[in-house]
Design an enzyme around this catalytic site. Structure first.
Site, short mmCIF file in Angstrom:
data_model
loop_
_atom_site.label_atom_id
_atom_site.label_comp_id
_atom_site.label_asym_id
_atom_site.label_seq_id
_atom_site.Cartn_x
_atom_site.Cartn_y
_atom_site.Cartn_z
N LYS A 1 -13.69 -2.55 8.48
CA LYS A 1 -13.40 -3.49 7.39
C LYS A 1 -14.46 -4.58 7.34
CE LYS A 1 -10.23 -6.26 10.23
NZ LYS A 1 -8.97 -7.04 10.25
N CYS B 1 0.79 -1.23 0.00
CA CYS B 1 0.00 0.00 0.00
C CYS B 1 0.83 1.29 0.00
CB CYS B 1 -1.02 -0.01 1.14
SG CYS B 1 -0.43 -0.62 2.71
N HIS C 1 -5.84 -1.14 -4.39
CA HIS C 1 -6.19 0.00 -3.56
C HIS C 1 -7.02 0.97 -4.39
CE1 HIS C 1 -2.63 -1.74 -1.59
NE2 HIS C 1 -3.33 -1.46 -0.51
N ARG D 1 7.74 -10.80 5.26
CA ARG D 1 7.53 -10.60 6.71
C ARG D 1 8.43 -11.59 7.45
NH1 ARG D 1 1.90 -9.06 6.72
NH2 ARG D 1 1.68 -7.60 4.97
N HIS E 1 -8.54 -0.76 0.83
CA HIS E 1 -7.64 -1.89 0.57
C HIS E 1 -8.52 -3.12 0.31
CE1 HIS E 1 -4.18 0.08 2.88
NE2 HIS E 1 -5.23 0.82 3.20
N ASP F 1 -3.18 -7.56 -4.24
CA ASP F 1 -3.46 -6.27 -3.61
C ASP F 1 -4.08 -5.30 -4.60
OD1 ASP F 1 -3.27 -5.54 -0.99
OD2 ASP F 1 -1.09 -5.38 -0.98
N GLN G 1 0.52 -10.98 -2.60
CA GLN G 1 -0.85 -10.54 -2.31
C GLN G 1 -1.52 -10.03 -3.58
OE1 GLN G 1 0.19 -7.68 0.87
NE2 GLN G 1 -1.14 -8.88 2.18
#
Length: 658
Positions: free
Chosen positions: A486, A351, A402, A380, A532, A400, A398
């Protein structure tokens, strides 16, 4: 009359109905007033969101719910109490054992113990289970007793438990309680079930090492995992699911199906490598979602695997999430103790990079929403003891995206993302799921960033979007991210296990931190809202869950090899290749098995590889232009024209993914 009112409280039940009771009534009293069956099944009570013992008095008006085995909190209370029962059994069998912490977990409980001079292994489980049953049948109450800090310290000094003394150091006087059952006493805030007699079927599952408080510099303890049930039948069902889960373990199937591999020594733990079939599986999933995203107006972007520390310092991810990140790559000669050290960080999330892509251009309100999507790999630093196949790794990708939009667009964008997530779940036969709306805690608003009015607007937009999509959703107060509410999709797999797959989050924090703006209709700068979303989440974790959900029997559209053509002898290899060419022309993934083996062997190999369709071809098939079709797991053959099969499988794939 006024005096009567002061002694009466109003309790609101989950269905919204209200009942009046005398102040000081207990959860058991409430359950009994509703029905004898509920009273027998009751394990605990939730009072204004707090789970309590059934026998604890209620002194004020409250929203309440009686908790049974059917409730998540009911199971947690049952298993927490079972951890105490196991501890009591261990204390009787192994005098001098020291107890640390024993919490409930998703499936059962564990207790970390210092066994002292004793050695406890799985060979001892049967004896411990028998002792647990013996103690449970005494049917003694779990009794709560509030104690002063001095008394708590004195008790654990007398019995020589330094672990509990360390825990007590962090507690406030007046907020300490002991729980007792039979001859066992434990430092615990509770809650617990009414009696040990509710525990009918114990089963110890495994034993492992665990460092005190997770610190490798501390002493290693013995962690014993177990689970219990109120009925023997439930235990038997659990053990059968557990057996099936072992058969479907994605680590086992991943190896058998040649999907992925790990090399902890040379590559590193938690860093999966995808073999050709696994890479094909990943690519098919990615292409499926990419096509759906293009239809929905997303624009693909690509960002680097690293970023400057200042990027993550601005986003707040560094140093606040430092423990879950790989060490930064500092510039040579920089002082690593300097709070403003400069260098690069392996990307822990996508992000922050996407905010910079949005900020690359000036945006008018007419440009919004802007939807940026990337299959971005992040890193991570998960603890080695927490790594587990694909479901917990150190490097993962991911899906991902946005979305940058105006506050008024949040609801519409949410509905669109819900549609996309539902399509993903449907295509993969994840049909049993529940939506969870995670809200902020209204009593702790200082934990969250952003304007109160915008929070209220976003929470209401999520509720309305979910309702308009016809989804049943539970609300969880206090589960919101610090930057916004969320929606999570809690999916049950074929074995009934719940997984969080797919999430949509509203974020007011990053647009503020990065000073993102758009120009509104009055030619004034405004702050966009950032959404997200990740229908897959981690692609690695999603595939791990998917493998276990379908047992490696992927739907035809997703299978790495969709068709295996099996010539009965070398004489028919050319015909087998001609059939394969027709399938490849329609983008069907096909292989021809030309090995010098018997037909039976080739069929068994294809079955083991879980190929959806096998096409056996020989003289009759070549002469007639047909194929003998065997579906995986069927054992029956159906002879059809080759062209008809090509049309059939092509239609099957198109129907599955639209």
């Amino acid at each position: 009359m006024a005096e009567v009112d002061q002694q009466t409280i109003t309790l609101t039940l989950p269905d919204g109905s209200e009942r009046s009771y005398p102040a000081g009534t207990t959860g058991y009293d409430v359950a009994a007033s509703i029905g004898a069956g509920l009273a027998r099944a009751a394990l605990a009570i939730k009072v204004d969101g707090e789970v309590r013992d059934l026998n604890r008095p209620i002194e004020e008006d409250a929203d309440i719910a009686i908790l049974t085995w059917d409730d998540k909190e009911g199971k947690e209370t049952f298993w927490h109490s079972s951890a105490h029962l196991m501890a009591e059994a261990l204390e009787e069998l192994y005098p001098g054992v020291k107890f640390t912490i024993g919490p409930p977990i998703d499936q059962g409980f564990y207790y970390d113990i210092d066994p002292g001079e004793h050695q406890i292994s799985s060979d001892d489980f049967s004896e411990i289970e028998d002792k647990m049953l013996e103690l449970a049948r005494r049917d003694v109450e779990y009794e709560r007793r509030n104690v002063s800090k001095d008394d708590a310290v004195s008790y654990y000094k007398d019995i020589g438990n330094e672990y509990k003394l360390e825990l007590i150091e962090g507690l406030d006087d007046g907020d300490i309680s002991f729980y007792e059952q039979g001859n066992f006493t434990d430092l615990c805030r509770g809650p617990h079930i009414p009696s040990t007699g509710d525990i009918k079927a114990p089963k110890l599952l495994s034993v492992a090492g665990a460092y005190w408080r997770g610190d490798e510099s501390n002493k290693q303890l013995t962690r014993i995992y177990g689970i219990t049930f109120p009925k023997q039948k439930l235990l038997e069902e659990f053990l059968e699911r557990r057996r099936l889960a072992k058969e479907r373990d994605h680590r086992k199937l991943g190896k058998e199906l040649n999907l992925f591999t790990f090399n902890a020594e040379k590559v590193g733990p938690g860093l999966p490598m995808w073999l050709p079939k696994g890479a094909q599986l990943r690519e098919t999933l990615e292409n499926f979602l990419k096509q759906e995203q293009l239809k929905a107006g997303y624009e693909p972007v690509v960002t680097p695997h690293i970023g400057r520390l200042d990027l993550y310092r601005t986003s707040g991810h560094y140093p606040y999430y430092k423990e879950s990140q790989f060490p930064p790559m500092l510039f040579e000669g920089e002082d690593t103790e300097d709070e403003e050290e400069d260098g690069y960080l392996l990307k822990p999330m996508n992000c922050p990079h996407h905010t910079q892509i949005y900020d690359h251009d000036m945006h008018s309100y007419r440009d919004l929403p802007v939807r940026l999507a990337e299959f971005g790999t992040v890193y991570r630093f998960e603890q080695s003891g927490e790594l587990g196949g694909l479901t917990r790794v150190r490097g993962f990708t991911q899906d991902d995206a946005h979305i940058f939009c105006t506050p008024d667009q949040v609801k519409g964008e949410f509905k669109n993302v819900i549609d996309l997530t539902l399509k993903v779940l449907s295509a993969l036969s994840f049909d049993d799921f529940e939506a969870q709306i995670s809200l902020r805690d209204p009593e702790k608003k200082d934990k969250y960033v952003g304007d109160n009015a915008l929070w209220d607007q976003a929470e209401q937009a999520i509720r309305e979007a979910v309702a308009e999509k016809g989804l049943e959703a539970r609300e969880e107060t206090g589960e919101a991210a610090f930057y916004g509410p969320k929606l999570d999709f809690m999916v049950a797999d074929a074995l009934g296990r719940e997984w969080q797959l797919g999430t949509i989050q509203v974020d007011y924090n990053l647009p503020e931190r990065f000073d993102l703006t758009y120009i509104d209709e009055n030619d004034e700068k405004q702050r966009p809202v950032m959404i997200h979303r990740a229908p897959f989440g981690s692609l690695e974790r999603f595939i791990g869950v998917l493998i276990e959900h379908c047992g490696g029997n992927f739907p035809t559209w997703l299978a790495p090899v969709q068709v295996q053509v099996i010539p009965v002898s070398d004489d028919f290899n050319d015909y087998a290749e001609s059939v394969a060419s027709k399938l490849r022309a329609e983008d069907i993934r096909v292989k021809v098995d030309e090995k010098d083996e018997t037909v039976g062997y080739k069929i068994r190999q294809a079955e083991t590889s879980k190929v959806p369709y096998m096409l056996v071809v020989g003289a009759r098939e070549e002469e007639a232009g047909t194929v003998a079709v065997r579906a995986h797991g069927s054992g029956e053959q159906d002879v059809v024209p080759a062209d008809d099969f090509v049309q059939q499988i092509t239609a099957e794939v198109e129907d599955a993914i639209g």
